[in-house]
Design a protein around this motif. Structure first.
Motif, mmCIF file in Angstrom:
data_model
loop_
_atom_site.group_PDB
_atom_site.id
_atom_site.type_symbol
_atom_site.label_atom_id
_atom_site.label_comp_id
_atom_site.label_asym_id
_atom_site.label_seq_id
_atom_site.Cartn_x
_atom_site.Cartn_y
_atom_site.Cartn_z
ATOM 1 N N GLY A 1 -62.702 -17.219 8.190
ATOM 2 C CA GLY A 1 -61.309 -17.153 8.608
ATOM 3 C C GLY A 1 -60.300 -17.202 7.481
ATOM 4 O O GLY A 1 -59.369 -16.393 7.439
ATOM 5 N N ASP A 2 -60.442 -18.133 6.545
ATOM 6 C CA ASP A 2 -59.468 -18.252 5.452
ATOM 7 C C ASP A 2 -59.472 -17.010 4.565
ATOM 8 O O ASP A 2 -58.410 -16.522 4.166
ATOM 9 C CB ASP A 2 -59.755 -19.499 4.617
ATOM 10 N N ARG A 3 -60.641 -16.488 4.252
ATOM 11 C CA ARG A 3 -60.706 -15.266 3.440
ATOM 12 C C ARG A 3 -60.064 -14.095 4.159
ATOM 13 O O ARG A 3 -59.383 -13.275 3.553
ATOM 14 C CB ARG A 3 -62.152 -14.945 3.088
ATOM 15 N N TYR A 4 -60.282 -14.030 5.475
ATOM 16 C CA TYR A 4 -59.678 -12.956 6.262
ATOM 17 C C TYR A 4 -58.158 -13.044 6.214
ATOM 18 O O TYR A 4 -57.482 -12.039 5.990
ATOM 19 C CB TYR A 4 -60.171 -13.037 7.709
ATOM 20 N N PHE A 5 -57.602 -14.232 6.409
ATOM 21 C CA PHE A 5 -56.143 -14.378 6.391
ATOM 22 C C PHE A 5 -55.558 -14.068 5.020
ATOM 23 O O PHE A 5 -54.485 -13.487 4.918
ATOM 24 C CB PHE A 5 -55.732 -15.773 6.856
#
Length: 121
Positions: free
Chosen positions: A49-53
């Motif tokens: 999730g964090d990498r995607y955002f």
């Protein structure tokens, strides 16, 4: 999935694709596969999730929007030629009308409901 088992005869969308794939009709196996997929994706959210955002924040949204619009025009041309692009333009114009009057686009669904209802009657 439950509709396929309850009705026994697929008519639209995913149910037709499921039927054409000739997958086994065993409800417990199918439910277990859905639960497993949900568990795996839920476990992946904290990791990915964090990498995607961060990746989404780095994208120039104007260029992305322009690219998607161009892709839509190309696909409309490939599938429908000039008529397809013309229909895409007309649909875009119709979709631009509701915000002018402070309405929501969901009300445009009525434009589809009547012809579909008459076509299936």
């Amino acid at each position: 999935m439950f509709a396929l088992f309850a009705i026994g005869d697929p008519h639209t969308g995913v149910l037709v694709a499921f039927e054409r794939a000739r997958l086994p009709r065993t409800l417990p196996v199918l439910v277990a596969s859905v639960v497993l997929a949900a568990a795996v994706t839920a476990a992946m959210v904290p990791a990915v999730g964090d990498r995607y955002f961060r990746a989404v924040r780095a994208v120039d949204h104007r260029r992305l929007t322009a690219g998607v619009c161009l892709l839509l025009v190309v696909v409309a041309w490939l599938f429908g030629g000039g008529t397809g692009v013309g229909l895409l333009g007309a649909a875009t114009a119709v979709g631009a009308i509701p915000p002018v009057f402070g309405a929501r686009r969901v009300h445009l669904m009525g434009v589809l409901l009547v012809p579909i209802a008459l076509g299936t009657a």
